[in-house]
Design a protein around this motif. Structure first.
Motif, PDB file in Angstrom:
ATOM      1  N   ILE A   1      -3.979  10.194   1.672  1.00 27.67           N
ATOM      2  CA  ILE A   1      -4.447   9.720   0.363  1.00 27.67           C
ATOM      3  C   ILE A   1      -3.709   8.416   0.119  1.00 27.67           C
ATOM      4  CG2 ILE A   1      -4.485  10.120  -2.118  1.00 27.67           C
ATOM      5  CD1 ILE A   1      -4.720  13.092  -1.592  1.00 27.67           C
ATOM      6  N   GLU A   2      -4.469   7.338  -0.043  1.00 29.50           N
ATOM      7  CA  GLU A   2      -3.838   6.025  -0.281  1.00 29.50           C
ATOM      8  C   GLU A   2      -3.954   5.672  -1.757  1.00 29.50           C
ATOM      9  OE1 GLU A   2      -4.052   1.311   0.878  1.00 29.50           O
ATOM     10  OE2 GLU A   2      -5.292   2.692   2.008  1.00 29.50           O
ATOM     11  N   THR A   3      -2.872   5.133  -2.304  1.00 25.91           N
ATOM     12  CA  THR A   3      -2.929   4.668  -3.692  1.00 25.91           C
ATOM     13  C   THR A   3      -2.418   3.228  -3.748  1.00 25.91           C
ATOM     14  OG1 THR A   3      -0.701   5.520  -4.125  1.00 25.91           O
ATOM     15  CG2 THR A   3      -2.532   6.966  -4.687  1.00 25.91           C
ATOM     16  N   SER A   4      -2.785   2.520  -4.789  1.00 22.67           N
ATOM     17  CA  SER A   4      -2.331   1.130  -4.906  1.00 22.67           C
ATOM     18  C   SER A   4      -1.023   1.039  -5.688  1.00 22.67           C
ATOM     19  CB  SER A   4      -3.403   0.282  -5.590  1.00 22.67           C
ATOM     20  OG  SER A   4      -3.707   0.864  -6.821  1.00 22.67           O
TER      21      SER A   4
ATOM     22  N   ALA B   1       2.856   7.039  -6.308  1.00 18.66           N
ATOM     23  CA  ALA B   1       2.316   8.271  -6.917  1.00 18.66           C
ATOM     24  C   ALA B   1       3.239   9.428  -6.548  1.00 18.66           C
ATOM     25  CB  ALA B   1       0.909   8.543  -6.408  1.00 18.66           C
ATOM     26  N   THR B   2       3.304  10.419  -7.427  1.00 19.25           N
ATOM     27  CA  THR B   2       4.157  11.584  -7.176  1.00 19.25           C
ATOM     28  C   THR B   2       3.304  12.711  -6.597  1.00 19.25           C
ATOM     29  OG1 THR B   2       3.699  12.439  -9.356  1.00 19.25           O
ATOM     30  CG2 THR B   2       5.608  10.980  -9.154  1.00 19.25           C
ATOM     31  N   TYR B   3       3.978  13.753  -6.172  1.00 14.22           N
ATOM     32  CA  TYR B   3       3.229  14.896  -5.638  1.00 14.22           C
ATOM     33  C   TYR B   3       2.314  15.499  -6.718  1.00 14.22           C
ATOM     34  CZ  TYR B   3       2.254  19.329  -3.360  1.00 14.22           C
ATOM     35  OH  TYR B   3       1.625  20.409  -2.813  1.00 14.22           O
ATOM     36  N   PRO B   4       2.786  15.693  -7.942  1.00 17.84           N
ATOM     37  CA  PRO B   4       1.859  16.196  -8.971  1.00 17.84           C
ATOM     38  C   PRO B   4       0.647  15.278  -9.150  1.00 17.84           C
ATOM     39  CG  PRO B   4       4.115  16.415  -9.724  1.00 17.84           C
ATOM     40  CD  PRO B   4       4.177  15.642  -8.428  1.00 17.84           C
TER      41      PRO B   4
ATOM     42  N   ARG C   1       0.849  -1.190   0.000  1.00 16.45           N
ATOM     43  CA  ARG C   1       0.000   0.000   0.000  1.00 16.45           C
ATOM     44  C   ARG C   1       0.889   1.247   0.000  1.00 16.45           C
ATOM     45  NH1 ARG C   1      -4.112  -1.239   4.934  1.00 16.45           N
ATOM     46  NH2 ARG C   1      -5.377   0.364   3.936  1.00 16.45           N
ATOM     47  N   TYR C   2       0.415   2.276  -0.622  1.00 15.50           N
ATOM     48  CA  TYR C   2       1.176   3.526  -0.696  1.00 15.50           C
ATOM     49  C   TYR C   2       0.388   4.602   0.043  1.00 15.50           C
ATOM     50  CZ  TYR C   2       3.766   0.850  -4.048  1.00 15.50           C
ATOM     51  OH  TYR C   2       4.519  -0.135  -4.629  1.00 15.50           O
ATOM     52  N   PHE C   3       0.960   5.056   1.148  1.00 15.62           N
ATOM     53  CA  PHE C   3       0.295   6.057   1.986  1.00 15.62           C
ATOM     54  C   PHE C   3       0.953   7.412   1.761  1.00 15.62           C
ATOM     55  CE2 PHE C   3      -1.647   3.525   5.803  1.00 15.62           C
ATOM     56  CZ  PHE C   3      -2.356   2.732   4.904  1.00 15.62           C
ATOM     57  N   HIS C   4       0.132   8.375   1.402  1.00 15.43           N
ATOM     58  CA  HIS C   4       0.636   9.744   1.199  1.00 15.43           C
ATOM     59  C   HIS C   4      -0.019  10.611   2.268  1.00 15.43           C
ATOM     60  CE1 HIS C   4       1.965   8.287  -2.734  1.00 15.43           C
ATOM     61  NE2 HIS C   4       0.816   7.652  -2.738  1.00 15.43           N
TER      62      HIS C   4
ATOM     63  N   ILE D   1      -1.748  16.192  -6.221  1.00 19.36           N
ATOM     64  CA  ILE D   1      -2.480  17.476  -6.257  1.00 19.36           C
ATOM     65  C   ILE D   1      -3.518  17.498  -7.388  1.00 19.36           C
ATOM     66  CG2 ILE D   1      -0.651  18.790  -5.118  1.00 19.36           C
ATOM     67  CD1 ILE D   1       0.183  19.912  -7.744  1.00 19.36           C
ATOM     68  N   ARG D   2      -3.366  16.572  -8.322  1.00 20.09           N
ATOM     69  CA  ARG D   2      -4.391  16.497  -9.383  1.00 20.09           C
ATOM     70  C   ARG D   2      -5.596  15.670  -8.938  1.00 20.09           C
ATOM     71  NH1 ARG D   2       0.002  16.227 -13.136  1.00 20.09           N
ATOM     72  NH2 ARG D   2       0.039  13.962 -12.911  1.00 20.09           N
ATOM     73  N   SER D   3      -5.422  14.922  -7.831  1.00 21.60           N
ATOM     74  CA  SER D   3      -6.502  14.011  -7.429  1.00 21.60           C
ATOM     75  C   SER D   3      -7.681  14.788  -6.858  1.00 21.60           C
ATOM     76  CB  SER D   3      -5.983  13.006  -6.399  1.00 21.60           C
ATOM     77  OG  SER D   3      -5.752  13.651  -5.170  1.00 21.60           O
ATOM     78  N   GLU D   4      -8.835  14.181  -6.985  1.00 24.79           N
ATOM     79  CA  GLU D   4     -10.055  14.830  -6.517  1.00 24.79           C
ATOM     80  C   GLU D   4     -10.004  15.032  -5.001  1.00 24.79           C
ATOM     81  OE1 GLU D   4     -14.867  14.366  -6.844  1.00 24.79           O
ATOM     82  OE2 GLU D   4     -13.606  12.636  -7.249  1.00 24.79           O
ATOM     83  N   ARG D   5      -9.478  14.032  -4.301  1.00 26.30           N
ATOM     84  CA  ARG D   5      -9.432  14.098  -2.848  1.00 26.30           C
ATOM     85  C   ARG D   5      -8.605  15.319  -2.383  1.00 26.30           C
ATOM     86  NH1 ARG D   5     -11.816  13.714   1.689  1.00 26.30           N
ATOM     87  NH2 ARG D   5     -10.502  13.122   3.428  1.00 26.30           N
ATOM     88  N   PHE D   6      -7.507  15.538  -3.022  1.00 29.68           N
ATOM     89  CA  PHE D   6      -6.643  16.656  -2.647  1.00 29.68           C
ATOM     90  C   PHE D   6      -7.382  17.970  -2.878  1.00 29.68           C
ATOM     91  CE2 PHE D   6      -3.352  19.817  -3.024  1.00 29.68           C
ATOM     92  CZ  PHE D   6      -2.392  19.434  -2.107  1.00 29.68           C
ATOM     93  N   ARG D   7      -8.045  18.042  -4.023  1.00 28.49           N
ATOM     94  CA  ARG D   7      -8.735  19.300  -4.355  1.00 28.49           C
ATOM     95  C   ARG D   7      -9.880  19.562  -3.393  1.00 28.49           C
ATOM     96  NH1 ARG D   7     -10.533  18.772  -9.594  1.00 28.49           N
ATOM     97  NH2 ARG D   7      -9.277  17.027 -10.303  1.00 28.49           N
ATOM     98  N   ILE D   8     -10.553  18.502  -2.958  1.00 27.71           N
ATOM     99  CA  ILE D   8     -11.636  18.681  -1.977  1.00 27.71           C
ATOM    100  C   ILE D   8     -11.054  19.220  -0.670  1.00 27.71           C
ATOM    101  CG2 ILE D   8     -13.226  17.384  -0.472  1.00 27.71           C
ATOM    102  CD1 ILE D   8     -13.864  15.645  -2.919  1.00 27.71           C
ATOM    103  N   LEU D   9      -9.921  18.668  -0.270  1.00 27.32           N
ATOM    104  CA  LEU D   9      -9.340  19.070   1.012  1.00 27.32           C
ATOM    105  C   LEU D   9      -8.862  20.519   1.013  1.00 27.32           C
ATOM    106  CD1 LEU D   9      -7.338  15.886   2.087  1.00 27.32           C
ATOM    107  CD2 LEU D   9      -9.416  16.787   3.127  1.00 27.32           C
ATOM    108  N   VAL D  10      -8.188  20.936  -0.033  1.00 28.47           N
ATOM    109  CA  VAL D  10      -7.617  22.296  -0.015  1.00 28.47           C
ATOM    110  C   VAL D  10      -8.624  23.353  -0.477  1.00 28.47           C
ATOM    111  CG1 VAL D  10      -5.249  21.529  -0.292  1.00 28.47           C
ATOM    112  CG2 VAL D  10      -6.567  22.121  -2.312  1.00 28.47           C
TER     113      VAL D  10
END
Ligand code: SF4
Length: 353
Positions: A259-262, A265-268, A226-229, A271-280
């Motif tokens: 934000i967990e990914t399977s 994933a990079t920082y870009p 699992r990849y935890f960001h 920040i493109r993910s929907e979850r990130f945009r909802i949070l900020v």
């Protein structure tokens, strides 16, 4: 090489006196190696003597019926070993004129002969500089050199093999291979005798308290990666944390927005993910620091963690709604996983942040 010198020094004084060590012909070496593949030395010794006295050469074995071979094998288990030996004996007689091939690659093509047995036969019988790594060898090298790759993984196979080849003493491959086997059976056992080990001064596992944790066992099927960001959003002297819920690890503990990914994933990507945009939301943000920690190993999963420290200005209603805004100096009051704790310790010790 210190390792090789110490190992051979130990072997010279302490190597085991086993019946098959006196033989130098490939047939007898092959028989002993196959018998010992899944059998303990004490049990294997009687079978070995019986086998060699019944079938003293590869021709005797080739001429026997498979039923006779199986009968002799009775009680030893893993009967495919006996059937493969019989097939290989016939092939050696029919196709190689009764002589075992002398190179590892040709030996590996014979039934029931894998890389380990091929290298053992080549080095013990012909002195060919081949490394025969069995469980003992992997265990010793993993500990002495502090290698934590899971056994059986392609990178581990390559790493251990290249390392062992680099350690092989010129003209003494047989002694080296035999020394690894004996040392792994008598000293660097699954429960190692480190206090009386002549390699202890230089052994990374011993000197870091990891002797019983290495080698890392092969990953079982079902092991999850699992990849935890983690997003450590800083707002003035505050940050945001939330309690883990659901039927998952660390339930009830606090952590930064995740934000967990399977996949990695990079920082870009984040920040493109929907979850990130909802949070900020519409706030401004800037990345201050990225901290990737070593994979965190749990029984059935490995977590690959990256912590991002991000300064955020302006309103972030979703972040405030979902998470608790806490003063940074109070973070240590909350129960967190060891992983988050590691990051927090790092954070406090890292002057540049
Ligand atoms: S010190 Fe312990 S772990 Fe290291 S090689 Fe010796 S027995 Fe093995």
């Amino acid at each position: 090489m210190v390792f090789t010198t110490l190992l051979l020094g130990w072997y010279g004084d302490n190597g085991r006196d086993l019946p098959w060590k006196t033989y130098k012909d490939p047939y007898t070496i092959w028989v002993s190696e196959v018998i010992l593949q899944q059998t303990r030395v004490q049990q294997g010794e009687a079978y070995f003597r019986n086998f060699i006295s019944t079938f003293p050469t590869v021709r005797h074995l080739a001429e026997a019926s498979v039923d006779d071979v199986l009968k002799l094998w009775q009680g030893l288990g893993y009967y495919s070993r006996a059937r493969n030996m019989h097939k290989t004996a016939r092939k050696i007689v029919d196709e190689y004129g009764g002589m075992f091939p002398k190179d590892v690659e040709s030996l590996k093509k014979l039934d029931g002969i894998g890389p380990y047995t091929a290298s053992a036969v080549a080095s013990f019988a012909y002195g060919i500089p081949a490394v025969a790594l069995d469980g003992n060898g992997y265990r010793i090298l993993a500990r002495y050199f502090g290698i934590d790759l899971p056994l059986g993984s392609p990178s581990a196979v390559k790493t251990f093999r290249e390392l062992a080849v680099s350690l092989l003493p010129e003209g003494k491959s047989a002694d080296f291979n035999q020394a690894l086997m004996d040392f792994g059976s008598l000293v660097c056992m699954p429960r190692p005798l480190c206090v009386s080990c002549p390699l202890a001064d230089h052994c990374i596992a011993y000197n870091t308290g990891l002797a019983e944790s290495l080698p890392v066992k092969p990953r079982k099927a079902g092991h999850r990666t699992r990849y935890f960001h983690y997003l450590d959003f800083g707002q003035d002297t505050f940050t945001f944390i939330g309690q883990r819920k659901g039927n998952d690890i660390w339930k009830g503990l606090y952590e930064f927005p995740l934000i967990e990914t399977s996949m990695p994933a990079t920082y870009p990507d984040l920040i493109r993910s929907e979850r990130f945009r909802i949070l900020v939301g519409t706030s401004d943000y800037v990345l201050n620091n990225t901290q990737a920690l070593k994979p965190h190993k749990l029984t059935h999963q490995s977590i690959h963690p990256v912590f991002y420290r991000i300064s955020i200005t302006g309103p972030a209603p979703n972040l405030e709604k979902e998470y608790k805004k806490v003063p940074r100096e109070e973070l240590s009051k909350y129960a967190v996983s060891r992983l988050t704790e590691k990051y927090m310790n790092f954070f406090h010790n890292f002057a540049g942040l």
